[in-house]
Design a protein around this motif. Structure first.
Motif, short mmCIF file in Angstrom:
data_model
loop_
_atom_site.label_atom_id
_atom_site.label_comp_id
_atom_site.label_asym_id
_atom_site.label_seq_id
_atom_site.Cartn_x
_atom_site.Cartn_y
_atom_site.Cartn_z
N ASN A 7 0.61 -1.35 -0.59
CA ASN A 7 0.03 0.20 -0.10
C ASN A 7 0.85 1.24 -0.40
N ASN A 8 0.15 2.54 -0.46
CA ASN A 8 0.63 3.92 -0.08
C ASN A 8 2.46 3.61 -0.65
N ILE A 9 2.40 3.14 -2.30
CA ILE A 9 3.71 2.81 -2.69
C ILE A 9 4.16 4.61 -3.33
N ASN A 10 5.32 4.46 -3.21
CA ASN A 10 5.94 6.10 -3.82
C ASN A 10 7.59 5.96 -3.90
N HIS A 11 6.90 6.38 -5.22
CA HIS A 11 8.04 6.08 -6.28
C HIS A 11 9.59 7.48 -6.14
N LYS A 12 10.56 7.34 -5.50
CA LYS A 12 11.09 7.73 -5.66
C LYS A 12 12.20 8.80 -6.22
N LYS A 13 11.86 9.35 -7.12
CA LYS A 13 12.81 10.11 -8.35
C LYS A 13 14.40 9.96 -8.27
N SER A 14 15.43 9.52 -8.74
CA SER A 14 16.38 9.25 -9.30
C SER A 14 17.44 10.25 -10.81
N PHE A 22 11.96 2.92 -3.94
CA PHE A 22 10.53 3.38 -3.50
C PHE A 22 10.43 3.18 -2.34
N THR A 23 9.38 3.23 -1.46
CA THR A 23 8.28 3.29 0.11
C THR A 23 6.76 3.03 -0.10
N ALA A 24 6.78 2.29 0.45
CA ALA A 24 5.23 1.63 0.93
C ALA A 24 5.12 1.04 2.22
N PRO A 38 6.34 -0.70 7.64
CA PRO A 38 6.66 -0.30 5.91
C PRO A 38 7.89 -0.56 5.89
N VAL A 39 8.38 -0.24 4.54
CA VAL A 39 9.49 -0.77 4.07
C VAL A 39 10.03 0.30 3.29
N ASN A 40 11.59 0.59 3.01
CA ASN A 40 12.20 0.95 1.86
C ASN A 40 12.54 -0.22 0.96
N PHE A 41 12.32 -0.13 -0.07
CA PHE A 41 13.02 -1.03 -1.36
C PHE A 41 13.69 -0.60 -2.64
N GLU A 42 14.67 -0.99 -3.06
CA GLU A 42 14.83 -0.63 -4.45
C GLU A 42 15.52 -1.31 -5.63
N ILE A 43 14.63 -1.00 -6.91
CA ILE A 43 14.97 -2.37 -7.34
C ILE A 43 16.15 -2.39 -8.34
N GLU A 44 17.30 -3.48 -9.10
CA GLU A 44 18.55 -2.44 -9.71
C GLU A 44 18.62 -2.99 -11.09
N MET A 45 18.86 -2.92 -11.76
CA MET A 45 18.81 -3.90 -13.43
C MET A 45 20.11 -3.86 -13.62
N GLN A 79 5.13 -8.48 -8.22
CA GLN A 79 4.73 -7.00 -9.08
C GLN A 79 5.35 -6.33 -10.18
N ASP A 80 6.23 -6.22 -9.91
CA ASP A 80 7.55 -5.72 -11.05
C ASP A 80 7.27 -6.35 -12.31
N GLU A 81 7.46 -7.32 -12.84
CA GLU A 81 7.52 -8.72 -13.56
C GLU A 81 6.25 -8.30 -14.12
N GLU A 82 4.51 -8.07 -13.46
CA GLU A 82 3.41 -7.75 -14.22
C GLU A 82 2.92 -6.15 -14.19
N GLY A 83 4.47 -5.74 -14.13
CA GLY A 83 4.61 -4.43 -14.20
C GLY A 83 3.19 -3.64 -13.16
N LYS A 84 2.96 -3.86 -12.51
CA LYS A 84 2.05 -3.11 -11.48
C LYS A 84 2.54 -2.44 -10.58
N LEU A 85 4.06 -1.89 -10.72
CA LEU A 85 4.89 -0.98 -9.84
C LEU A 85 5.04 0.23 -10.67
N PRO A 86 5.28 1.74 -10.03
CA PRO A 86 5.35 2.89 -10.97
C PRO A 86 6.29 2.59 -11.16
N CYS A 87 6.35 3.69 -12.39
CA CYS A 87 7.86 3.70 -12.61
C CYS A 87 9.15 4.65 -12.81
#
Length: 87
Positions: A7-14, A22-24, A38-45, A79-87
Protein backbone atom coordinates in the motif's frame (compact mmCIF):
# COMPACT_ATOMS: atom_id res chain seq x y z
CA UNK A 1 3.60 -15.81 6.82
CA UNK A 2 2.31 -14.32 3.60
CA UNK A 3 2.57 -10.92 1.91
CA UNK A 4 -0.95 -9.71 1.09
CA UNK A 5 0.02 -6.54 -0.76
CA UNK A 6 1.81 -3.22 -0.91
CA UNK A 7 0.00 0.00 0.00
CA UNK A 8 0.99 3.66 -0.42
CA UNK A 9 3.74 2.94 -2.94
CA UNK A 10 5.86 6.04 -3.59
CA UNK A 11 8.53 6.10 -6.29
CA UNK A 12 11.47 8.36 -5.43
CA UNK A 13 12.89 10.08 -8.50
CA UNK A 14 16.60 9.57 -9.09
CA UNK A 15 19.20 10.54 -11.68
CA UNK A 16 20.40 6.93 -11.84
CA UNK A 17 18.10 5.24 -14.36
CA UNK A 18 18.99 1.63 -13.59
CA UNK A 19 18.05 1.90 -9.89
CA UNK A 20 14.48 2.62 -8.77
CA UNK A 21 13.83 3.57 -5.13
CA UNK A 22 10.44 3.10 -3.44
CA UNK A 23 8.73 3.46 -0.08
CA UNK A 24 5.59 1.52 0.78
CA UNK A 25 3.63 -0.31 3.45
CA UNK A 26 3.74 -4.09 3.15
CA UNK A 27 0.62 -5.85 4.41
CA UNK A 28 1.86 -9.04 6.09
CA UNK A 29 -0.33 -11.91 7.27
CA UNK A 30 1.31 -13.52 10.28
CA UNK A 31 0.07 -16.71 11.99
CA UNK A 32 -1.90 -14.78 14.62
CA UNK A 33 -2.57 -11.36 13.02
CA UNK A 34 -2.22 -9.07 10.03
CA UNK A 35 0.24 -6.18 10.21
CA UNK A 36 1.21 -3.17 8.07
CA UNK A 37 4.98 -2.83 7.95
CA UNK A 38 6.71 0.26 6.45
CA UNK A 39 9.45 -0.69 3.99
CA UNK A 40 12.00 0.95 1.71
CA UNK A 41 13.03 -1.04 -1.33
CA UNK A 42 15.00 -0.63 -4.49
CA UNK A 43 15.12 -2.51 -7.76
CA UNK A 44 18.45 -2.42 -9.57
CA UNK A 45 18.97 -3.68 -13.11
CA UNK A 46 22.47 -4.81 -14.04
CA UNK A 47 24.06 -4.59 -17.52
CA UNK A 48 22.73 -8.06 -18.43
CA UNK A 49 19.10 -7.16 -17.62
CA UNK A 50 18.93 -9.07 -14.33
CA UNK A 51 17.03 -7.36 -11.53
CA UNK A 52 18.08 -7.35 -7.91
CA UNK A 53 15.62 -6.35 -5.18
CA UNK A 54 16.78 -5.00 -1.80
CA UNK A 55 14.37 -4.40 1.08
CA UNK A 56 14.73 -2.53 4.37
CA UNK A 57 12.12 -3.26 7.03
CA UNK A 58 11.54 -0.05 9.00
CA UNK A 59 9.56 -1.49 11.91
CA UNK A 60 10.35 -4.30 14.29
CA UNK A 61 7.81 -7.08 14.34
CA UNK A 62 7.69 -10.33 16.24
CA UNK A 63 8.73 -12.54 13.31
CA UNK A 64 12.15 -13.65 11.94
CA UNK A 65 13.61 -10.97 9.66
CA UNK A 66 15.24 -13.12 6.96
CA UNK A 67 12.09 -15.03 5.89
CA UNK A 68 10.12 -11.78 6.07
CA UNK A 69 12.58 -9.97 3.76
CA UNK A 70 12.65 -12.92 1.33
CA UNK A 71 8.85 -13.02 1.10
CA UNK A 72 8.63 -9.26 0.54
CA UNK A 73 11.40 -9.40 -2.11
CA UNK A 74 9.62 -12.23 -3.94
CA UNK A 75 6.34 -10.32 -3.85
CA UNK A 76 8.00 -7.13 -5.15
CA UNK A 77 9.75 -9.06 -7.93
CA UNK A 78 6.42 -10.58 -9.02
CA UNK A 79 4.66 -7.20 -8.95
CA UNK A 80 7.46 -5.64 -11.02
CA UNK A 81 7.36 -8.45 -13.61
CA UNK A 82 3.60 -7.94 -13.96
CA UNK A 83 4.10 -4.18 -14.40
CA UNK A 84 2.15 -3.23 -11.26
CA UNK A 85 4.83 -0.94 -9.75
CA UNK A 86 5.14 2.72 -10.77
CA UNK A 87 8.00 3.57 -13.13
Amino acid sequence: MKVIGLNNINHKKSHIVYIRHFTAEAVIELPDMQENVPVNFEIEMDCFGNKQVRVDILKEINYPTIPLKKSVCDYIRTQDEEGKLPC
